[in-house]
Design an enzyme around this catalytic site. Structure first.
Site, short mmCIF file in Angstrom:
data_model
loop_
_atom_site.label_atom_id
_atom_site.label_comp_id
_atom_site.label_asym_id
_atom_site.label_seq_id
_atom_site.Cartn_x
_atom_site.Cartn_y
_atom_site.Cartn_z
N HIS A 47 0.87 -1.19 0.00
CA HIS A 47 0.00 0.00 0.00
C HIS A 47 0.91 1.24 0.00
O HIS A 47 2.02 1.19 0.53
CB HIS A 47 -0.83 -0.06 1.29
CG HIS A 47 -1.88 0.99 1.46
ND1 HIS A 47 -1.60 2.28 1.84
CD2 HIS A 47 -3.23 0.94 1.32
CE1 HIS A 47 -2.73 2.97 1.94
NE2 HIS A 47 -3.74 2.17 1.62
N ASP A 91 3.34 -4.48 7.97
CA ASP A 91 2.10 -3.72 7.86
C ASP A 91 0.94 -4.70 7.99
O ASP A 91 0.61 -5.43 7.05
CB ASP A 91 2.08 -2.99 6.51
CG ASP A 91 0.73 -2.33 6.23
OD1 ASP A 91 -0.19 -2.46 7.06
OD2 ASP A 91 0.61 -1.69 5.17
N GLN A 106 -4.34 -4.87 6.97
CA GLN A 106 -5.38 -5.74 6.43
C GLN A 106 -5.46 -7.06 7.18
O GLN A 106 -6.54 -7.65 7.30
CB GLN A 106 -5.11 -6.03 4.94
CG GLN A 106 -5.39 -4.88 4.02
CD GLN A 106 -6.87 -4.46 3.99
OE1 GLN A 106 -7.76 -5.26 4.23
NE2 GLN A 106 -7.11 -3.20 3.73
N LYS A 162 -9.93 -0.84 10.95
CA LYS A 162 -10.09 -2.06 10.14
C LYS A 162 -10.31 -3.29 11.03
O LYS A 162 -10.64 -4.36 10.55
CB LYS A 162 -8.85 -2.27 9.25
CG LYS A 162 -8.68 -1.15 8.21
CD LYS A 162 -7.70 -1.53 7.16
CE LYS A 162 -7.13 -0.34 6.43
NZ LYS A 162 -8.02 0.20 5.40
N CYS A 196 -4.87 2.66 -3.47
CA CYS A 196 -3.58 3.14 -2.90
C CYS A 196 -2.48 2.12 -3.15
O CYS A 196 -1.63 1.90 -2.27
CB CYS A 196 -3.71 3.46 -1.42
SG CYS A 196 -4.91 4.74 -1.07
C1 LIG Z 1 -2.30 -2.74 3.68
C2 LIG Z 1 -2.62 -1.36 4.14
N1 LIG Z 1 -1.66 -0.62 4.71
C3 LIG Z 1 -1.89 0.60 5.17
C4 LIG Z 1 -3.13 1.19 5.06
C5 LIG Z 1 -3.35 2.58 5.61
O1 LIG Z 1 -4.19 2.51 6.72
P1 LIG Z 1 -4.72 3.85 7.41
O2 LIG Z 1 -5.36 4.66 6.32
O3 LIG Z 1 -5.70 3.35 8.42
O4 LIG Z 1 -3.56 4.54 8.01
C6 LIG Z 1 -4.17 0.48 4.47
C7 LIG Z 1 -5.50 1.08 4.31
O5 LIG Z 1 -6.29 0.69 3.49
C8 LIG Z 1 -3.91 -0.84 4.00
O6 LIG Z 1 -4.86 -1.56 3.44
#
Ligand SMILES: Cc1ncc(COP(=O)(O)O)c(C=O)c1O
Length: 428
Positions: A140, A217, A220, A243, A382
């Site tokens: 992402h 990360d 998800q 999430k 993203c």
């Molecule tokens: C894999 C992953 N990393 C990071 C993020 C960013 O999360 P946040 O917008 O809650 O900071 C997302 C959000 O969709 C994501 O799916």
């Protein structure tokens, strides 16, 4: 369809009843079919109630006073921190003979903030010109852009590991790219587009063998399976509350204590200092060193409630229901002409299905599904580098949670077929 509902799915039906929004009927009279948990999960009643309780019963700032309200709110917040630590299976710090108020759990504003914190605070301290940060094309933007920023600042380089054609991290290439110059490997625990679940513990083991640190990360992954930071042996793990059925505005950074101690702070301000003199300041120990300013207090407390609910439902029920939905979705969509699903098969992914339909732009498809009452996401999610790998700009993504049903998967299939018919009839 009902013949397929197993005892575990019936338990999942009980979980579903905890989510008031799922009873919502839209202005068009259609019930909500929410297949966008990958963007944000819906909230169970207990989480909504906890936020209300915080503001109605013990609203005050934390760690900053001595009257009973402060004591209550601080106790609630620290209890939530302990729930997060147990949820991630962190080391018991009392075994390390450490003070009670030291923790490897830092409350952040979310995954994005957590990665920026590590990239900047760790990177400023430990990255030298010529060092490498190893990413891969599943990531992402939140796990790409902060690394590009700190790499530019420190004269380091971002290196990319390619994917296999079916959307797995190519571990042979990964090994070739891993060198003593690699100082950080940043990897997702579950792709937000393909659903791919990389072998995190194995990636950490290989990275550690060349002396690199690893940030995982788990944005998800967190709502779909247990995280054991000791089994992963990851140096940093980040996720977002929203999430994981919790509130927006709060997230978690786990870091190994020795790294958190060695890093300087990210943001400066109130609550993170030990002493402030005219010309310099000294800082508290983790977590407070990284929690400058007022935290999202009610949100952090309600995140603890979300964790309580996930644990009450149990991973078996969650996994069983999500796997059922994933398999049903693959089977249903694969039978629709022109549909292409991206990424690995159902045994190597979590409950996300991203697809294109030949001849229909993703945005038009998403809009049409919306008109059928089905909430999906249609965009680059993203993850532009990932879409570039497949030579496409966008996909439509259905992402499932324990509260979804097989009937909703069927509704998606029917709405897709109806959209195709209208679209191609219109085009003549
Ligand atoms: C894999 C992953 N990393 C990071 C993020 C960013 O999360 P946040 O917008 O809650 O900071 C997302 C959000 O969709 C994501 O799916």
């Amino acid at each position: 369809m009902s013949a397929m509902i197993s005892p575990a799915a019936l338990t999942a039906a009980g979980v579903r009843r905890e989510f008031p929004i799922l009873d919502r009927i839209g202005d068009d009279g259609r019930p909500l079919i929410y297949l966008d948990t990958g963007a944000t999960a819906q909230k169970p009643q207990a989480v909504i109630d906890k936020i209300t309780e915080c503001y109605e019963q013990f609203n005050a700032n934390v760690h900053r006073g001595v009257h009973p309200l402060h004591e209550r709110v601080t106790a609630e917040l620290e209890a939530s921190r302990k729930k997060v630590a147990a949820f991630l299976n962190t080391r018991p710090l009392d075994e390390l003979d450490l003070l009670d108020d030291v923790s490897e759990i830092i409350f952040t504003a979310g995954t994005t903030m957590g990665i920026n914190l590590v990239a900047h605070a760790w990177g400023r301290q430990f990255l030298q010109p010529g060092d490498e940060i190893l990413l891969n094309h599943l990531e992402h933007h939140a796990n790409i852009v902060p690394w590009q920023m700190i790499a530019a600042e420190r004269g380091a380089k971002v290196v990319w590991c390619p994917l296999t054609p079916d959307g797995l991290i190519d571990l042979t290439k990964f090994d070739q790219l891993l060198t003593p110059r690699t100082k950080m490997v940043a990897v997702t625990a579950m792709s937000n587009v393909l659903g791919t679940i990389p072998p995190v513990a194995e990636i950490v083991r290989r990275a550690h063998a060349v002396g690199a640190k690893v940030l995982v990360d788990a944005a998800q992954f967190a709502p779909h399976g247990p995280i054991d930071v000791q089994a992963w042996d990851a140096d940093f793990v980040v996720f977002s509350g929203h999430k994981l059925y919790g509130p927006t505005g709060v997230g978690v950074l786990y870091g190994k204590l020795e790294l958190l101690e060695a890093m300087g702070p990210f943001l400066g301000g109130g609550n993170m200092i030990d002493e402030v003199f005219d010309d310099y300041s000294t800082y508290k120990r983790p977590p407070f060193k990284f929690e400058a300013g007022t935290l999202p207090i009610a949100e952090a407390i309600a995140l603890g409630t979300a964790i309580d609910r996930v644990q009450a439902w149990g991973w078996d029920v969650i996994h069983h229901q999500e796997q059922l939905l994933l398999e049903a979705c693959h089977a249903r969509l694969e039978n629709i002409p022109g549909v292409k699903i991206y990424g690995p098969g159902v045994d190597q992914k979590g409950s996300i299905v991203s697809f294109t339909v030949e001849g229909i732009p993703a945005h038009d498809l998403g809009t049409s599904l919306g008109r059928h009452g089905i909430a999906v996401r249609a965009s680059h999610h993203c993850a532009k580098p990932l879409h570039r790998c497949y030579g496409i700009d966008a996909t439509t993504r259905a992402s499932f949670a324990v509260y979804n049903t097989l009937e909703e998967v069927e509704a998606l299939g029917e709405a897709l077929e109806a959209t195709r018919q209208v679209f191609f009839r219109r085009r003549g």
